[in-house]
Design a protein around this motif. Structure first.
Motif, mmCIF file in Angstrom:
data_model
loop_
_atom_site.group_PDB
_atom_site.id
_atom_site.type_symbol
_atom_site.label_atom_id
_atom_site.label_comp_id
_atom_site.label_asym_id
_atom_site.label_seq_id
_atom_site.Cartn_x
_atom_site.Cartn_y
_atom_site.Cartn_z
ATOM 1 N N ALA A 166 -48.510 49.950 35.812
ATOM 2 C CA ALA A 166 -49.554 50.957 35.644
ATOM 3 C C ALA A 166 -48.953 52.212 35.012
ATOM 4 C CB ALA A 166 -50.185 51.294 36.978
ATOM 5 N N THR A 167 -49.739 52.850 34.184
ATOM 6 C CA THR A 167 -49.286 54.069 33.531
ATOM 7 C C THR A 167 -49.561 55.279 34.429
ATOM 8 O OG1 THR A 167 -51.415 54.477 32.457
ATOM 9 C CG2 THR A 167 -49.830 53.084 31.262
ATOM 10 N N ALA A 168 -48.930 56.375 34.074
ATOM 11 C CA ALA A 168 -49.165 57.618 34.821
ATOM 12 C C ALA A 168 -50.642 58.003 34.742
ATOM 13 C CB ALA A 168 -48.286 58.729 34.279
ATOM 14 N N LYS A 169 -51.227 57.821 33.565
ATOM 15 C CA LYS A 169 -52.637 58.162 33.378
ATOM 16 C C LYS A 169 -53.511 57.352 34.336
ATOM 17 C CE LYS A 169 -56.215 58.384 29.835
ATOM 18 N NZ LYS A 169 -56.561 58.111 28.440
ATOM 19 N N THR A 170 -53.231 56.070 34.435
ATOM 20 C CA THR A 170 -53.983 55.198 35.343
ATOM 21 C C THR A 170 -53.818 55.645 36.793
ATOM 22 O OG1 THR A 170 -53.639 53.357 33.825
ATOM 23 C CG2 THR A 170 -54.324 52.801 36.045
ATOM 24 N N PHE A 171 -52.607 55.998 37.141
ATOM 25 C CA PHE A 171 -52.315 56.466 38.498
ATOM 26 C C PHE A 171 -53.134 57.712 38.828
ATOM 27 C CE2 PHE A 171 -49.822 59.259 41.284
ATOM 28 C CZ PHE A 171 -49.692 58.449 42.399
ATOM 29 N N TYR A 172 -53.128 58.689 37.911
ATOM 30 C CA TYR A 172 -53.879 59.931 38.155
ATOM 31 C C TYR A 172 -55.374 59.665 38.210
ATOM 32 C CZ TYR A 172 -49.438 62.122 36.890
ATOM 33 O OH TYR A 172 -48.126 62.490 36.829
ATOM 34 N N GLU A 173 -55.871 58.821 37.304
ATOM 35 C CA GLU A 173 -57.299 58.502 37.294
ATOM 36 C C GLU A 173 -57.729 57.824 38.594
ATOM 37 O OE1 GLU A 173 -57.433 56.295 33.640
ATOM 38 O OE2 GLU A 173 -58.044 58.074 32.494
ATOM 39 N N LYS A 174 -56.877 56.951 39.114
ATOM 40 C CA LYS A 174 -57.181 56.282 40.388
ATOM 41 C C LYS A 174 -57.223 57.291 41.529
ATOM 42 C CE LYS A 174 -55.786 52.596 43.448
ATOM 43 N NZ LYS A 174 -54.673 52.157 44.204
ATOM 44 N N ALA A 175 -56.250 58.202 41.546
ATOM 45 C CA ALA A 175 -56.219 59.232 42.591
ATOM 46 C C ALA A 175 -57.462 60.115 42.520
ATOM 47 C CB ALA A 175 -54.949 60.077 42.447
ATOM 48 N N ILE A 176 -57.900 60.429 41.313
ATOM 49 C CA ILE A 176 -59.091 61.272 41.132
ATOM 50 C C ILE A 176 -60.351 60.503 41.538
ATOM 51 C CG2 ILE A 176 -60.505 62.450 39.396
ATOM 52 C CD1 ILE A 176 -57.753 62.997 37.932
ATOM 53 N N LYS A 177 -60.365 59.209 41.252
ATOM 54 C CA LYS A 177 -61.523 58.398 41.655
ATOM 55 C C LYS A 177 -61.648 58.376 43.169
ATOM 56 C CE LYS A 177 -63.695 53.953 40.895
ATOM 57 N NZ LYS A 177 -63.590 52.629 40.265
ATOM 58 N N GLU A 178 -60.510 58.275 43.855
ATOM 59 C CA GLU A 178 -60.515 58.275 45.318
ATOM 60 C C GLU A 178 -60.878 59.638 45.891
ATOM 61 O OE1 GLU A 178 -56.728 56.757 46.623
ATOM 62 O OE2 GLU A 178 -57.052 54.834 45.629
ATOM 63 N N ASN A 179 -60.470 60.702 45.211
ATOM 64 C CA ASN A 179 -60.770 62.058 45.652
ATOM 65 C C ASN A 179 -61.003 62.927 44.413
ATOM 66 O OD1 ASN A 179 -60.936 64.631 46.656
ATOM 67 N ND2 ASN A 179 -58.859 64.705 47.476
ATOM 68 N N PRO A 180 -62.261 63.087 43.997
ATOM 69 C CA PRO A 180 -62.574 63.831 42.776
ATOM 70 C C PRO A 180 -62.085 65.282 42.760
ATOM 71 C CG PRO A 180 -64.469 62.580 43.521
ATOM 72 C CD PRO A 180 -63.434 62.499 44.610
ATOM 73 N N LYS A 181 -61.737 65.811 43.920
ATOM 74 C CA LYS A 181 -61.237 67.189 43.978
ATOM 75 C C LYS A 181 -59.727 67.235 44.199
ATOM 76 C CE LYS A 181 -65.552 69.316 45.306
ATOM 77 N NZ LYS A 181 -66.238 70.224 46.206
ATOM 78 N N ASN A 182 -59.034 66.162 43.851
ATOM 79 C CA ASN A 182 -57.577 66.106 43.968
ATOM 80 C C ASN A 182 -56.984 66.983 42.865
ATOM 81 O OD1 ASN A 182 -54.833 65.443 43.787
ATOM 82 N ND2 ASN A 182 -55.189 63.358 44.515
ATOM 83 N N ILE A 183 -56.745 68.226 43.200
ATOM 84 C CA ILE A 183 -56.302 69.207 42.221
ATOM 85 C C ILE A 183 -54.985 68.799 41.567
ATOM 86 C CG2 ILE A 183 -55.508 71.595 41.947
ATOM 87 C CD1 ILE A 183 -57.675 72.359 44.011
ATOM 88 N N THR A 184 -54.055 68.296 42.349
ATOM 89 C CA THR A 184 -52.760 67.903 41.794
ATOM 90 C C THR A 184 -52.923 66.818 40.740
ATOM 91 O OG1 THR A 184 -51.685 68.468 43.885
ATOM 92 C CG2 THR A 184 -50.452 67.056 42.378
ATOM 93 N N ALA A 185 -53.694 65.795 41.054
ATOM 94 C CA ALA A 185 -53.905 64.706 40.102
ATOM 95 C C ALA A 185 -54.643 65.202 38.860
ATOM 96 C CB ALA A 185 -54.676 63.568 40.756
ATOM 97 N N LEU A 186 -55.613 66.077 39.047
ATOM 98 C CA LEU A 186 -56.344 66.641 37.907
ATOM 99 C C LEU A 186 -55.411 67.444 37.000
ATOM 100 C CD1 LEU A 186 -59.586 67.725 39.777
ATOM 101 C CD2 LEU A 186 -59.499 66.089 37.869
ATOM 102 N N ILE A 187 -54.544 68.240 37.602
ATOM 103 C CA ILE A 187 -53.601 69.043 36.817
ATOM 104 C C ILE A 187 -52.670 68.138 36.016
ATOM 105 C CG2 ILE A 187 -51.600 70.594 36.961
ATOM 106 C CD1 ILE A 187 -53.031 71.891 39.422
ATOM 107 N N PHE A 188 -52.079 67.162 36.698
ATOM 108 C CA PHE A 188 -51.140 66.281 36.004
ATOM 109 C C PHE A 188 -51.827 65.462 34.919
ATOM 110 C CE2 PHE A 188 -48.326 67.077 39.667
ATOM 111 C CZ PHE A 188 -47.156 67.377 38.982
ATOM 112 N N LEU A 189 -53.050 65.004 35.183
ATOM 113 C CA LEU A 189 -53.781 64.252 34.170
ATOM 114 C C LEU A 189 -54.079 65.140 32.964
ATOM 115 C CD1 LEU A 189 -55.224 61.741 33.147
ATOM 116 C CD2 LEU A 189 -57.261 62.496 34.413
#
Length: 86
Positions: A1-24
């Motif tokens: 899995a790519t970093a992009k996929t990882f961040y998108e999955k984290a955001i899907k699980e928690n749309p307000k995941n600020i860390t994942a949104l920033i990194f994405l």
């Protein structure tokens, strides 16, 4: 899995995941996907409208997109000029 996929999955699980949104957003910007990065930065701004750095990041994405477009046009112009030599 790519970093992009990882961040998108984290955001899907928690749309307000600020860390994942920033990194994405930063990853998208780094990869030249400026319009997509702006969308993610806009989501961050909706979560916390007082974050000045997000507003700056949005402007940097706009600026990056503009620079990429200028560079592309310059390369086209150089290529056309080179073609005329032959």
């Amino acid at each position: 899995a790519t970093a992009k996929t990882f961040y998108e999955k984290a955001i899907k699980e928690n749309p307000k995941n600020i860390t994942a949104l920033i990194f994405l957003a930063e990853l998208l910007k780094k990869n030249g996907e400026y319009d997509e990065a702006q969308k993610v930065f806009q989501r961050l701004l909706k979560i916390n409208p007082s974050d000045a750095w997000v507003k700056i990041a949005i402007q940097e994405s706009k600026y990056g997109r503009l620079l990429a477009e200028i560079k592309r046009k310059e390369e086209e112009k150089d290529f056309i000029g080179t073609e005329m030599l032959f």
